[in-house]
Design an enzyme around this catalytic site. Sequence first.
Site, PDB file in Angstrom:
ATOM      1  CD  GLU A  56      44.689  34.309  42.838  1.00  0.00           C
ATOM      2  OE1 GLU A  56      45.341  33.312  42.497  1.00  0.00           O
ATOM      3  OE2 GLU A  56      44.615  35.345  42.161  1.00  0.00           O
ATOM      4  CG  ASP A  80      35.558  40.556  38.370  1.00  0.00           C
ATOM      5  OD1 ASP A  80      36.736  40.227  38.627  1.00  0.00           O
ATOM      6  OD2 ASP A  80      35.243  41.297  37.416  1.00  0.00           O
TER       7      ASP A  80
END
Length: 324
Positions: A246, A220
Site C-alpha cells: 500500500e 484492491d
Amino acid sequence: TTEIYTLSLHDALPICRSGVLRGRRRKGMNRMKVLIAEDDATSRLLLESLLRKWGYDVIVARDGEEAWRILSSEDSPPIALVDWIMPGLEGPELCRRLRAHIPADHSYRYIILVTVRDEKVHIIRGLESGADDYVTKPFDPHELRVRITAGERIVGLQEQLRHMALYDSLTKLMNRRAILDRLEEELARSRREGRRLCVGLLDLDLFKNVNDTLGHLAGDDVLQETARRVRGALRNYDIAGRYGGEEFLVILPGTERGDAIRTLERIRDAVGGTPMLAQGTLVSVTASLGFACDDGTSGPEVLVRRADTALYRAKNEGRNRVNE
C-alpha cells in the site's frame, strides 16, 4: 546509392493515387511513424509516396548519421526502412549501434534493411547486424507493405511486453523497479540542469483493516482508487509508482521544499477527502506521507530512505499528515 527499379517512380505515383496500394487503417487510429533512411532522392520519394498512401506518418533521413540521431531519440519511429549503403553510416552498422546503445526497456525499433544485395551471405550479414527483416531491390510494393504490417504486429507485441514489465497490473502505475529507475534518471537530469528534485513516499493508514474486514478484493479497489486520486493530484511532469503493498512513490522534478509540501498535501487531501467505494461499501481511508529533497550529494537509494524515515515519523505522530 542509385539503383534501377522495376517499378519506377513515374509508374508508382499513379498507382498510389488510385488507391490500389492504400492501407486499411481505420479512421481515428494513431498514424504509426515510419523512418525512411535513404540517400537517393528518387528511392526516397518512391518509398515516401507509398507509405503516406498506406496511412503512415513518414520521417525522412538522408544519411546514416541523421538516421541514428532520429532512432536514438526518445520519440523515435518504431519502424525504420534503412538502405544498406548510405553516407556516414551504413545500414548494418546503424543496426549494430542501435542494438548496442538503446536500453532494453525502451520502446523497440523494428528495422527493415532495403538493398540490392540479395545474396544469402548479405542477407545473413544484415540480419546478424540486428535488422529484423530484409527487402531486396527492386521490391514489390505489396511485399513491402506486408512486411511493414508484420513489423507493426511485432512492435505492438513488444510494447505490450514492455508495459507488463514496467507497470503494476492493479494500479496501472509504474512498478517498483520502473519507478526507481525513473528516479535515477530524473535525479541525474535535475542535477545536470541545476534544478531541485523531491521525493514523496505515501502509505495508506491502517490498510490492513480494510483487507481484514472487507476482504482483499475491497483492498484492491482501495488501491486502484488511491492510484487514481494520486494521479489526479499530481502536476503534468510529476511521476508516481507503486512502491510495494500500500506504498506509493512520487517523484517531483523541479520542485523546491515549499512546492513539495503543497503538492503532497494536495495528494493527502485527495486520498482522504472523501470515502472510497470498495466492493459496494464506502470506506474512509487516510494517508501518511514522508518526503525528502535532493541535497546534491545523495543517491536515489539514500533519498528514498530519507523519505521513508520521514514517513515513519508521520505515522508515529498520529498518521494522516505530511512530514519531512
